[in-house]
Design an enzyme around this catalytic site. Structure first.
Site, PDB file in Angstrom:
ATOM      1  CG  ASN A 232      -1.951 -10.851  27.474  1.00 22.42           C
ATOM      2  OD1 ASN A 232      -2.559 -10.493  28.485  1.00 22.42           O
ATOM      3  ND2 ASN A 232      -2.574 -11.356  26.415  1.00 22.42           N
TER       4      ASN A 232
ATOM      5  CE  LYS B   5      -2.962 -14.905  27.063  1.00 23.88           C
ATOM      6  NZ  LYS B   5      -3.155 -15.964  26.108  1.00 23.88           N
TER       7      LYS B   5
ATOM      8  CG  HIS C 245      -5.795 -11.199  23.201  1.00 21.70           C
ATOM      9  ND1 HIS C 245      -6.308 -12.473  23.254  1.00 21.70           N
ATOM     10  CD2 HIS C 245      -4.450 -11.322  23.342  1.00 21.70           C
ATOM     11  CE1 HIS C 245      -5.303 -13.327  23.422  1.00 21.70           C
ATOM     12  NE2 HIS C 245      -4.170 -12.657  23.481  1.00 21.70           N
TER      13      HIS C 245
ATOM     14  CD  GLU D 123      -6.753 -15.488  25.408  1.00 19.53           C
ATOM     15  OE1 GLU D 123      -6.630 -14.674  26.337  1.00 19.53           O
ATOM     16  OE2 GLU D 123      -5.859 -16.301  25.090  1.00 19.53           O
TER      17      GLU D 123
ATOM     18  CD  GLU E  49      -1.153 -12.198  20.502  1.00 18.97           C
ATOM     19  OE1 GLU E  49      -0.212 -12.493  21.217  1.00 18.97           O
ATOM     20  OE2 GLU E  49      -2.297 -12.064  20.930  1.00 18.97           O
TER      21      GLU E  49
ATOM     22  N   GLY F 296      -1.039 -20.020  23.259  1.00 17.83           N
ATOM     23  CA  GLY F 296      -1.177 -20.977  24.358  1.00 17.83           C
ATOM     24  C   GLY F 296      -1.117 -22.436  23.943  1.00 17.83           C
TER      25      GLY F 296
ATOM     26  CB  SER G 180       3.656 -20.718  21.372  1.00 18.67           C
ATOM     27  OG  SER G 180       2.384 -21.237  21.695  1.00 18.67           O
TER      28      SER G 180
ATOM     29  N   GLY H 251       2.488 -14.464  26.499  1.00 19.96           N
ATOM     30  CA  GLY H 251       1.539 -14.871  27.539  1.00 19.96           C
ATOM     31  C   GLY H 251       2.213 -15.720  28.589  1.00 19.96           C
TER      32      GLY H 251
HETATM   33  P1  PGA Z   1       1.042 -17.261  24.719  1.00 21.63           P
HETATM   34  O1  PGA Z   1      -0.052 -16.075  24.672  1.00 21.63           O
HETATM   35  O2  PGA Z   1       2.389 -16.614  24.722  1.00 21.63           O
HETATM   36  O3  PGA Z   1       0.754 -17.986  26.008  1.00 21.63           O
HETATM   37  O4  PGA Z   1       0.830 -18.109  23.523  1.00 21.63           O
HETATM   38  C1  PGA Z   1       0.143 -14.958  23.863  1.00 21.63           C
HETATM   39  C2  PGA Z   1      -1.051 -14.049  23.923  1.00 21.63           C
HETATM   40  O5  PGA Z   1      -2.188 -14.494  24.058  1.00 21.63           O
HETATM   41  O6  PGA Z   1      -0.894 -12.820  23.800  1.00 21.63           O
END
Ligand code: PGA
Length: 259
Positions: free
Chosen positions: A18, A20, A104, A106, A174, A180, A215, A236
């Site tokens: 992903n 983003k 997601h 976000e 998630e 993140g 993460s 991510g």
């Molecule tokens: P991350 O993001 O691996 O940077 O924690 C995962 C995601 O938002 O799908």
């Protein structure tokens, strides 16, 4: 393919990148070409790339005849109309997308997407034979208040209402506090949430595809990929660099590699 006591999942083990709102058409092209120059991945079919909408045409071009999949990070539920700034699922299909992320955290937090909207997107994607990857998860306050199971249950019951092809859905757990932050969820936390989600979504003889995200990196993927019933990861930051993503894939435990 992996089987468990609730049936058989029809998808391979997936490593979903992903990106983003990172990358532009040139860097997307460079990324795919860099990946293609690396030594052959043992299990290439497992990569799925989710690029920003404005770069998807490059992915579509670069991945023609490739065993990698690609998709969008979001779409609208209508095929066309007065929806300024939105992406049509019909056009995604026409471009060759086979996957789409929906819900997601976000999107929920920053763009106020409701369960009802996500449910309509899932329906629309299924109608277009695009695989939806439904993201769910609790925030840190909810985890501390021991509400994680209830929060995920509420999210799923809204999103999967009137959707009968649960075997065609991927659910990505998630936890918001893991995205993140470098704070990956523990094996026990992922295991119990996976069991909860499978219980909520159980249909006879069929299983949904369960992913974990938050993460994941090249160091922790080995341990995480040993968790029974985890069918892949949504990644991510550790997917932004082609070499890191490649190394991460090489660190999967052999048992998963054979799926
Ligand atoms: P991350 O993001 O691996 O940077 O924690 C995962 C995601 O938002 O799908």
């Amino acid at each position: 393919m992996e089987s468990n006591n609730k049936g058989t999942s029809s998808l391979p083990f997936l490593l979903c990148a992903n990106w983003k709102m990172h990358k532009n058409p040139d860097s997307v092209r460079d990324y795919i070409r860099a990946i293609n120059k690396l030594p052959a991945l043992k299990y290439p079919k497992r990569f799925i790339f989710f690029a920003p909408a404005l770069t998807l045409f490059v992915l579509a071009e670069e991945l023609v005849n490739s065993s990698y999949g690609w998709g969008a990070q979001n779409c609208h539920f209508e095929d066309q109309g007065a929806f300024t700034g939105e992406n049509s699922p019909l056009v995604l299909k026409q471009m060759g997308a086979t996957y789409c992320l929906v819900g997601h955290s976000e999107r929920r937090q920053l763009f106020f997407e409701s369960e009802e909207m996500v449910q309509k997107k899932v329906k629309s994607l299924l109608n277009h034979s695009i695989q939806p990857i439904v993201c769910v998860g609790e925030n840190i306050k909810e985890r501390k208040n021991k509400q994680s199971f209830q929060v995920v249950e509420n999210q799923l019951s809204g999103i999967l209402k009137n959707i009968d092809s649960l075997d065609r859905i991927c659910v990505a757990y998630e936890p918001v506090w893991a995205i993140g932050t470098g704070k990956v969820a523990g094996v026990e936390q992922i295991t119990e949430m996976q069991e909860h989600i499978r219980h909520l979504c159980a249909t006879e003889g069929k299983t949904l595809h369960f992913l974990y995200g938050g993460s994941v990196n090249e160091k922790n993927i080995k341990e995480l990929s040993q968790i029974p019933g985890v069918n892949g990861f949504l990644i991510g930051s550790a997917s932004l660099d082609p070499l890191s993503f490649f190394n991460l894939a090489q660190n999967l435990v052999p048992a998963k590699a054979g799926i």
